[in-house]
Design a protein around this motif. Structure first.
Motif: not given
Length: 345
Positions: A44-66
């Protein structure tokens, strides 16, 4: 076009291809050097991707993982261990941490609110994660596809917990539920159905997690890790499992298997179907792109699975698997994948 996001211990693989049977897949590496825990994305919002890490918190992509950027949060720690995007609204995102907390964002990750009360539950003193027994974490988050306020939580290890009201109140350890829930799944066509793959076995609920049954017949390996139902048939289920934690997660001692269950039948191991199993293979992580959208994009039995031998796909719910044509070197064979999500556009 399909995009598979494969979260490994030290990198994210962004794999793109024109479809599950295509040979034109390409792979890019992102977030190399980070200790990854989980990944989430939605059709439903393919351009947005979230990745959780153990030591560096939360990361987000707004361009489909580029590209990815870290998000500023006030989480209890930088260890983000689980993520979920609501099937009702892709701007609503949940994040779980170590120690166990649940946070909610209503604006695609720009700001977050702690859902309080989780650690006030009576069983919390009994929760612990064996490799770090002084703590525990939110291993899995799942939003009910029929009720946007109903949230399911797997604590590793200690409890299945659910909230019927968006985190205002919490209910723990309902009758028959598993204690060591590794992954949970719901079904878009069966209200109340929940599936659990847990370290202490498999379980199903038909009343939104308020009670559970434990069909185990034929499941010879009961340290379960990943579960996925057929989008057109809630009584057909795939699960990955091993005899214990070392066999599931450690490449040097790995021995894991894939099982399938159909209504009225026990579990059957899917030997010689094209997906690696047995000695040297860590537990497989599954994802079905048809379950990553508010409306199913393909309810035809397409399931992706990743383990330390590569990324694989079936178009007939496990009858036959084929490798997705991406490079998989020795460094990847030494890892147990942390997460997989596939979106189709």
């Amino acid at each position: 076009m399909a995009t598979a996001y494969v979260a490994l211990r030290d990198r994210l693989l962004v794999c793109r291809g024109s479809g599950p049977t295509a040979d034109d897949w390409t792979t890019a590496t992102r977030l190399e050097g980070h200790s990854l825990e989980c990944v989430a994305a939605s059709t439903d919002a393919p351009e947005r991707v979230f990745v959780g890490t153990f030591e560096d918190g939360l990361h987000r992509s707004s361009d489909g993982g580029e590209t990815f950027a870290p998000l500023e949060t006030d989480f209890v720690s930088q260890a983000v261990t689980s993520l979920a995007i609501s099937p009702h609204d892709p701007d609503v995102v949940y994040a779980g941490t170590e120690p166990s907390r649940v946070y909610r964002s209503a604006n695609g990750g720009d700001s977050w609110t702690l859902l309080e009360g989780l650690t006030d539950l009576p069983s919390e003193p009994e929760w612990y994660f064996p490799p770090r027994p002084h703590t525990h974490h939110t291993r899995w988050l799942e939003v009910d596809p029929f009720d946007p306020e109903r949230l399911y939580v797997g604590i590793e290890a200690g409890a299945f917990v659910y909230s019927p009201d968006g985190g205002e109140t919490w209910h723990e350890r309902p009758d028959g539920s598993r204690r060591d829930n590794h992954s949970l799944a719901t079904h878009p066509d069966r209200e109340g159905r929940i599936y659990s793959a847990a370290g202490d076995g498999y379980a199903e609920s038909d009343d939104g997690g308020e009670s559970w049954r434990r069909p185990q017949d034929g499941l010879e390996h009961t340290y379960c890790w990943s579960v996925v139902p057929h989008p057109a048939d809630p009584d057909r289920v795939l699960v990955s499992s091993a005899s214990g934690a070392s066999a599931a997660h450690t490449a040097e001692r790995a021995e894991s298997y894939v099982y399938r269950r159909t209504a009225g039948e026990g579990w059957h191991r899917l030997d010689d179907r094209g997906i690696p199993m047995g000695e040297g293979v860590v537990r497989t992580v599954f994802d079905d792109p048809a379950l990553n959208a508010s409306e199913a994009v393909a309810a035809d039995g397409v399931v992706y699975g990743v383990n330390n031998q590569g990324l694989f796909v079936t178009t007939n719910f496990g009858d036959r698997w084929r490798p997705v044509g991406i490079d998989w070197d020795d460094a990847l064979k030494a890892q147990a994948p942390r997460g997989l999500v596939v979106v189709e556009e």
